[in-house]
Design a protein around this motif. Structure first.
Motif, PDB file in Angstrom:
ATOM      1  N   THR A 178       4.682  80.386 -46.608  1.00  0.00           N
ATOM      2  CA  THR A 178       4.176  79.760 -47.832  1.00  0.00           C
ATOM      3  C   THR A 178       4.827  80.404 -49.055  1.00  0.00           C
ATOM      4  N   GLU A 179       5.041  79.586 -50.081  1.00  0.00           N
ATOM      5  CA  GLU A 179       5.584  80.052 -51.358  1.00  0.00           C
ATOM      6  C   GLU A 179       4.849  79.331 -52.480  1.00  0.00           C
ATOM      7  N   CYS A 180       4.234  80.097 -53.391  1.00  0.00           N
ATOM      8  CA  CYS A 180       3.535  79.474 -54.516  1.00  0.00           C
ATOM      9  C   CYS A 180       3.103  80.547 -55.497  1.00  0.00           C
ATOM     10  N   ASP A 181       3.314  80.293 -56.788  1.00  0.00           N
ATOM     11  CA  ASP A 181       2.791  81.188 -57.818  1.00  0.00           C
ATOM     12  C   ASP A 181       1.272  81.078 -57.856  1.00  0.00           C
TER      13      ASP A 181
ATOM     14  N   SER B 145       5.405  74.922 -49.749  1.00  0.00           N
ATOM     15  CA  SER B 145       5.516  75.555 -51.059  1.00  0.00           C
ATOM     16  C   SER B 145       5.027  74.610 -52.146  1.00  0.00           C
ATOM     17  N   ALA B 146       4.784  75.179 -53.314  1.00  0.00           N
ATOM     18  CA  ALA B 146       4.428  74.390 -54.493  1.00  0.00           C
ATOM     19  C   ALA B 146       5.105  75.016 -55.700  1.00  0.00           C
ATOM     20  N   SER B 147       5.603  74.173 -56.585  1.00  0.00           N
ATOM     21  CA  SER B 147       6.316  74.676 -57.755  1.00  0.00           C
ATOM     22  C   SER B 147       6.222  73.658 -58.882  1.00  0.00           C
TER      23      SER B 147
ATOM     24  N   ALA C  73      -2.871  75.315 -57.106  1.00  0.00           N
ATOM     25  CA  ALA C  73      -2.043  74.819 -56.004  1.00  0.00           C
ATOM     26  C   ALA C  73      -2.122  75.742 -54.802  1.00  0.00           C
ATOM     27  N   VAL C  74      -2.226  77.050 -55.050  1.00  0.00           N
ATOM     28  CA  VAL C  74      -2.277  78.000 -53.942  1.00  0.00           C
ATOM     29  C   VAL C  74      -3.528  77.796 -53.094  1.00  0.00           C
TER      30      VAL C  74
ATOM     31  N   PHE D  90       4.753  69.648 -54.245  1.00  0.00           N
ATOM     32  CA  PHE D  90       4.424  70.270 -52.963  1.00  0.00           C
ATOM     33  C   PHE D  90       5.536  69.916 -51.973  1.00  0.00           C
TER      34      PHE D  90
ATOM     35  N   LEU E  45      -2.729  75.092 -50.624  1.00  0.00           N
ATOM     36  CA  LEU E  45      -1.872  75.614 -49.559  1.00  0.00           C
ATOM     37  C   LEU E  45      -2.672  76.474 -48.586  1.00  0.00           C
TER      38      LEU E  45
END
Length: 229
Positions: A109-112, A146-148, A85-86, A156, A89
């Protein structure tokens, strides 16, 4: 004088043909922009950066229309693969960072780094870029993407600090509706319609992708969410 009745016009095919012609002209325009950029090897003028971005945005919009046309003819299917996912992004950031900086808009941006999703990454990136364009247009100074992981979905999210979505563009049921033009703002709703259509092409384990729009952004404005199973 002939009394032969006129054949009905296939407006969808006519539109597709017109879009192809527009894309050819736009390709020539983008080539000219690249030539102009070569005159500024060090620092390109902000106006040239804006021109390049708008040309790319028009090209993406035309691609969306062609994709919707092919989907309607059952000639377009997603190529589903496992993606980080990153990476999706980062692709969005690469396409928007220059323009956002010109408008003094902060892109967060926020994503593991290890979050995986199953999707056609090109389709999803194109769809999300459209939503970021809208967020940039209506925000005040910040856009958060972001993605989670939420249960069986990778979500997303695109949030901004603007005035929020009008009532006509908010949806929580994932229903597919034809876009409506807002004469007050000029918003066609095409981006949301396209993204909803792309989401519904993604299915996994008996679940189907969908979108949600509301005004519950952590930044105080609009929030868009795309759910991929």
């Amino acid at each position: 004088m002939s009394n032969t009745p006129m054949q009905p016009i296939d407006f969808s095919a006519l539109l597709a043909s017109s879009v192809h012609d527009l894309k050819n002209s736009l390709h020539a325009l983008r080539e000219l922009i690249c030539q102009l950029e070569s005159f500024f090897p060090e620092q390109k003028p902000d106006e040239l950066k804006q021109l390049n971005f708008e040309a790319n945005r028009m090209n993406n919009n035309l691609m969306q229309l062609l994709t919707l046309y092919k989907i309607g003819l059952s000639q377009c299917t997603p190529t589903i693969d496992e993606n980080y996912a990153v990476d999706i992004l980062e692709d969005i950031v690469d396409q928007h960072s220059t323009l956002l900086s010109l408008g003094n808009v902060e892109l967060i941006t926020e994503c593991d780094s290890d979050l995986m999703c199953y999707c056609d990454s090109a389709m999803i990136s194109n769809a999300l870029c459209t939503i970021v364009n809208n967020a940039h247009r209506y925000c005040q100074s910040k856009v958060l993407i972001s993605a989670s992981q939420e249960q069986d979905y990778v979500v997303f999210s695109i949030e901004d600090d603007g005035a929020g979505y009008p009532e006509s563009l908010m949806s929580s049921d994932g229903q597919q509706q034809l876009p409506q033009v807002d004469l007050g703002t000029g918003n066609t709703g095409l981006g949301l319609f396209f993204t909803r259509t792309i989401a519904r092409l993604h299915a996994n384990a008996g679940k189907q992708g969908f979108i949600e729009t509301d005004n519950n952004s952590r930044l105080g404005g609009a929030r868009f969410r795309l759910y991929l199973p």
